[in-house]
Scaffold this motif. Structure first.
Motif, PDB file in Angstrom:
ATOM      1  N   VAL A  24     -46.012 -43.451  42.980  1.00 18.85           N
ATOM      2  CA  VAL A  24     -47.107 -43.765  42.061  1.00 18.85           C
ATOM      3  C   VAL A  24     -46.970 -45.203  41.547  1.00 18.85           C
ATOM      4  CG1 VAL A  24     -48.151 -43.209  39.835  1.00 18.85           C
ATOM      5  CG2 VAL A  24     -47.468 -41.373  41.388  1.00 18.85           C
ATOM      6  N   ARG A  25     -45.750 -45.621  41.223  1.00 16.65           N
ATOM      7  CA  ARG A  25     -45.542 -46.989  40.737  1.00 16.65           C
ATOM      8  C   ARG A  25     -45.954 -48.030  41.768  1.00 16.65           C
ATOM      9  NH1 ARG A  25     -40.108 -48.042  37.220  1.00 16.65           N
ATOM     10  NH2 ARG A  25     -40.163 -46.204  35.867  1.00 16.65           N
ATOM     11  N   ILE A  26     -45.596 -47.783  43.021  1.00 14.85           N
ATOM     12  CA  ILE A  26     -45.950 -48.716  44.083  1.00 14.85           C
ATOM     13  C   ILE A  26     -47.466 -48.820  44.223  1.00 14.85           C
ATOM     14  CG2 ILE A  26     -45.926 -49.003  46.600  1.00 14.85           C
ATOM     15  CD1 ILE A  26     -43.056 -48.000  46.590  1.00 14.85           C
ATOM     16  N   ARG A  27     -48.139 -47.668  44.163  1.00 11.26           N
ATOM     17  CA  ARG A  27     -49.589 -47.683  44.329  1.00 11.26           C
ATOM     18  C   ARG A  27     -50.285 -48.287  43.115  1.00 11.26           C
ATOM     19  NH1 ARG A  27     -51.395 -42.440  44.877  1.00 11.26           N
ATOM     20  NH2 ARG A  27     -49.372 -41.480  44.467  1.00 11.26           N
ATOM     21  N   LEU A  28     -49.725 -48.061  41.924  1.00  7.64           N
ATOM     22  CA  LEU A  28     -50.290 -48.699  40.735  1.00  7.64           C
ATOM     23  C   LEU A  28     -50.087 -50.211  40.756  1.00  7.64           C
ATOM     24  CD1 LEU A  28     -49.395 -46.269  37.803  1.00  7.64           C
ATOM     25  CD2 LEU A  28     -51.688 -46.930  38.570  1.00  7.64           C
ATOM     26  N   ALA A  29     -48.946 -50.657  41.244  1.00  8.15           N
ATOM     27  CA  ALA A  29     -48.707 -52.097  41.356  1.00  8.15           C
ATOM     28  C   ALA A  29     -49.721 -52.737  42.290  1.00  8.15           C
ATOM     29  CB  ALA A  29     -47.282 -52.362  41.849  1.00  8.15           C
ATOM     30  N   GLN A  30     -50.018 -52.063  43.399  1.00  7.23           N
ATOM     31  CA  GLN A  30     -51.025 -52.574  44.315  1.00  7.23           C
ATOM     32  C   GLN A  30     -52.408 -52.558  43.665  1.00  7.23           C
ATOM     33  OE1 GLN A  30     -50.582 -54.054  47.033  1.00  7.23           O
ATOM     34  NE2 GLN A  30     -52.505 -54.019  48.170  1.00  7.23           N
ATOM     35  N   ALA A  31     -52.701 -51.509  42.906  1.00 11.10           N
ATOM     36  CA  ALA A  31     -53.996 -51.435  42.221  1.00 11.10           C
ATOM     37  C   ALA A  31     -54.141 -52.575  41.210  1.00 11.10           C
ATOM     38  CB  ALA A  31     -54.139 -50.078  41.520  1.00 11.10           C
ATOM     39  N   ARG A  32     -53.080 -52.878  40.457  1.00  6.80           N
ATOM     40  CA  ARG A  32     -53.145 -53.994  39.511  1.00  6.80           C
ATOM     41  C   ARG A  32     -53.366 -55.317  40.228  1.00  6.80           C
ATOM     42  NH1 ARG A  32     -48.874 -51.095  36.990  1.00  6.80           N
ATOM     43  NH2 ARG A  32     -47.325 -52.434  38.030  1.00  6.80           N
ATOM     44  N   MET A  33     -52.698 -55.483  41.363  1.00  4.50           N
ATOM     45  CA  MET A  33     -52.881 -56.718  42.122  1.00  4.50           C
ATOM     46  C   MET A  33     -54.331 -56.859  42.583  1.00  4.50           C
ATOM     47  SD  MET A  33     -53.202 -58.152  45.358  1.00  4.50           S
ATOM     48  CE  MET A  33     -52.551 -56.985  46.557  1.00  4.50           C
ATOM     49  N   LEU A  34     -54.914 -55.777  43.081  1.00  8.58           N
ATOM     50  CA  LEU A  34     -56.302 -55.832  43.546  1.00  8.58           C
ATOM     51  C   LEU A  34     -57.273 -56.052  42.391  1.00  8.58           C
ATOM     52  CD1 LEU A  34     -56.221 -52.951  46.192  1.00  8.58           C
ATOM     53  CD2 LEU A  34     -56.255 -55.414  46.615  1.00  8.58           C
ATOM     54  N   LEU A  35     -56.991 -55.460  41.242  1.00  7.19           N
ATOM     55  CA  LEU A  35     -57.837 -55.688  40.068  1.00  7.19           C
ATOM     56  C   LEU A  35     -57.801 -57.149  39.628  1.00  7.19           C
ATOM     57  CD1 LEU A  35     -56.929 -52.513  37.978  1.00  7.19           C
ATOM     58  CD2 LEU A  35     -59.222 -53.074  38.823  1.00  7.19           C
ATOM     59  N   ALA A  36     -56.611 -57.751  39.697  1.00  5.01           N
ATOM     60  CA  ALA A  36     -56.443 -59.124  39.218  1.00  5.01           C
ATOM     61  C   ALA A  36     -56.968 -60.157  40.205  1.00  5.01           C
ATOM     62  CB  ALA A  36     -54.963 -59.391  38.919  1.00  5.01           C
ATOM     63  N   ARG A  37     -56.890 -59.863  41.499  1.00  4.56           N
ATOM     64  CA  ARG A  37     -57.179 -60.888  42.501  1.00  4.56           C
ATOM     65  C   ARG A  37     -58.440 -60.646  43.308  1.00  4.56           C
ATOM     66  NH1 ARG A  37     -51.176 -61.681  45.275  1.00  4.56           N
ATOM     67  NH2 ARG A  37     -49.981 -61.845  43.343  1.00  4.56           N
ATOM     68  N   SER A  38     -59.180 -59.613  43.010  1.00  3.47           N
ATOM     69  CA  SER A  38     -60.385 -59.332  43.795  1.00  3.47           C
ATOM     70  C   SER A  38     -61.461 -58.759  42.884  1.00  3.47           C
ATOM     71  CB  SER A  38     -60.076 -58.339  44.917  1.00  3.47           C
ATOM     72  OG  SER A  38     -59.915 -57.026  44.395  1.00  3.47           O
ATOM     73  N   ASP A  39     -62.672 -58.663  43.438  1.00  8.75           N
ATOM     74  CA  ASP A  39     -63.772 -58.060  42.694  1.00  8.75           C
ATOM     75  C   ASP A  39     -64.108 -56.670  43.233  1.00  8.75           C
ATOM     76  OD1 ASP A  39     -64.807 -58.766  45.106  1.00  8.75           O
ATOM     77  OD2 ASP A  39     -66.489 -59.944  44.331  1.00  8.75           O
ATOM     78  N   ARG A  40     -63.139 -56.038  43.895  1.00  4.65           N
ATOM     79  CA  ARG A  40     -63.367 -54.687  44.407  1.00  4.65           C
ATOM     80  C   ARG A  40     -63.657 -53.725  43.269  1.00  4.65           C
ATOM     81  NH1 ARG A  40     -59.246 -56.749  47.647  1.00  4.65           N
ATOM     82  NH2 ARG A  40     -59.352 -56.339  49.900  1.00  4.65           N
ATOM     83  N   THR A  41     -64.469 -52.734  43.553  1.00  5.81           N
ATOM     84  CA  THR A  41     -64.755 -51.711  42.549  1.00  5.81           C
ATOM     85  C   THR A  41     -63.538 -50.816  42.372  1.00  5.81           C
ATOM     86  OG1 THR A  41     -65.606 -50.120  44.167  1.00  5.81           O
ATOM     87  CG2 THR A  41     -67.184 -51.713  43.245  1.00  5.81           C
ATOM     88  N   VAL A  42     -63.501 -50.125  41.247  1.00  4.09           N
ATOM     89  CA  VAL A  42     -62.401 -49.195  40.992  1.00  4.09           C
ATOM     90  C   VAL A  42     -62.400 -48.084  42.043  1.00  4.09           C
ATOM     91  CG1 VAL A  42     -61.482 -47.505  39.354  1.00  4.09           C
ATOM     92  CG2 VAL A  42     -62.338 -49.712  38.535  1.00  4.09           C
ATOM     93  N   THR A  43     -63.574 -47.669  42.464  1.00  7.48           N
ATOM     94  CA  THR A  43     -63.658 -46.632  43.497  1.00  7.48           C
ATOM     95  C   THR A  43     -63.006 -47.097  44.789  1.00  7.48           C
ATOM     96  OG1 THR A  43     -65.695 -45.722  42.568  1.00  7.48           O
ATOM     97  CG2 THR A  43     -65.231 -45.240  44.885  1.00  7.48           C
ATOM     98  N   ARG A  44     -63.299 -48.329  45.189  1.00  6.60           N
ATOM     99  CA  ARG A  44     -62.712 -48.829  46.435  1.00  6.60           C
ATOM    100  C   ARG A  44     -61.204 -49.032  46.295  1.00  6.60           C
ATOM    101  NH1 ARG A  44     -64.327 -54.365  49.741  1.00  6.60           N
ATOM    102  NH2 ARG A  44     -62.761 -54.123  51.394  1.00  6.60           N
ATOM    103  N   ILE A  45     -60.779 -49.516  45.142  1.00 12.11           N
ATOM    104  CA  ILE A  45     -59.338 -49.708  44.930  1.00 12.11           C
ATOM    105  C   ILE A  45     -58.617 -48.361  44.969  1.00 12.11           C
ATOM    106  CG2 ILE A  45     -57.607 -50.406  43.220  1.00 12.11           C
ATOM    107  CD1 ILE A  45     -59.506 -52.659  42.403  1.00 12.11           C
TER     108      ILE A  45
END
Length: 350
Positions: A283-304
């Protein structure tokens, strides 16, 4: 009686000095273009004043046993410059690999060439999966070698007795060099330019390539979150398996089976090394990736959520709120507003 050379003819130009760094490239079938280009551009920019590209201080050549064009993994073909010949005319032979599944053995004549280079104590480097080819020839026996975290398991599956380094961007072990590929190839090239031409030349190359500064070989590879810096080899292999399957997380029992251990043993190792069970690490690894995508992209939460292995956006939001105390959208907004590059609206009151 001393043997004096004839003086140069009047008006004749002196012979150019020998380049201080000479590299021969061996491109394997379906090689990774980015690793080759990043390494090559550091040499090119260090070889001349500005970006003139003249091979003055450095010389390079793409080598081939038959002079046939070599196709990269993206389809671009490179024309070789010279036949293999004597490796002693180079300071280093750089082997650039690519797609593992495309390899069915080295082109004819290449194995004896590399073995001759090793016998002559010429530096040999493996970029990206080029280190696989060197290991198959036994040229990495007794050496530390760098492998991308993405191919860590592939390397272990083929070379059970070797322990690749997958938490550094490149490794230099005597006359063997290896890097994880991508931009790390530029940093390995900068290391060699620094060694042979000086630090100013290395910094100049990277600056023109819009790379901030040279990185040391022990800089961690991007990928695993820093808070999961495991020491236990079994735990590290499990974390790498998790990292490679972000979009479709593997069951912990499946990871344990793939590693040849029972689930309980894997859990004991995780608790002893990281203080958390494997499921929490996933879960930590996947959350870290989710934070990176939130910070560096405009992807929607659904896509992330889809890309990081959560069931849906609601699942990601719930887990994110439990760990961060806020929702992904609010976290992204707060981060954007606190960024140094953020500018208030023109109509905002100071």
């Amino acid at each position: 009686m001393p043997d004096f050379a004839d003086p140069p003819a009047a008006g004749a130009r002196p012979a150019p000095p020998r380049p201080r760094l000479q590299i021969g490239f061996v491109l394997l079938p379906r090689f990774t273009l980015s690793a080759f280009a990043n390494f090559m551009d550091v040499l090119r920019l260090a070889a001349d004043d500005g970006d003139g590209s003249r091979p003055i201080h450095c010389r390079w050549a793409v080598l081939s046993p038959d002079m046939a064009p070599i196709q990269s993994s993206c389809g671009v073909r490179i024309e070789p410059d010279e036949r293999l010949g004597d490796p002693a005319r180079f300071d280093y032979i750089v082997v650039v690999g690519g797609l593992i599944e495309s390899g069915g053995g080295l082109p004819p004549g290449l194995a004896p060439f590399l073995q001759r280079a090793a016998a002559q104590r010429i530096g040999i480097a493996g970029l990206c999966t080029g280190v696989f080819a060197l290991a198959r020839l036994g040229l990495m026996d007794g050496y530390r070698c760098c492998v991308s975290w993405f191919h860590h398991q592939d390397f272990l599956a083929e070379f059970e007795r070797m322990r690749p380094v997958s938490d550094q961007i490149f490794v230099v072990d005597r006359d063997r060099l290896s890097c994880s590929g991508g931009v790390s190839a530029a940093h390995l090239a900068a290391f060699l330019v620094d060694r042979h031409l000086g630090r100013a030349a290395a910094r100049k190359s990277l600056s023109i390539m819009m790379i901030d500064e040279p990185m040391a070989g022990d800089r961690p590879q991007p990928g695993l979150p820093l808070e999961l810096n495991a020491r236990d080899p079994l735990v590290r292999r499990a974390l790498l398996a998790m990292q490679q399957n972000l979009h479709a997380p593997l069951p912990i029992a499946r990871i344990a089976r793939d590693l040849g251990v029972g689930r309980r043993k894997l859990e004991r190792h995780f608790n002893a090394d990281l203080g958390i069970p494997p499921a929490d690490a996933s879960v930590r690894i996947r959350l870290a990736q989710a934070r990176m995508l939130l910070a560096r992209s405009d992807r929607t939460v659904t896509r992330i959520a889809e890309e990081t292995g959560f069931c849906d956006a609601s699942h990601l939001i719930r887990v994110f709120r439990e760990t961060e105390g806020t929702t992904p959208d609010l976290w992204r907004q707060d981060r954007a507003q606190s960024s140094p590059d953020h500018q208030p609206d023109e109509g905002a009151v100071a």
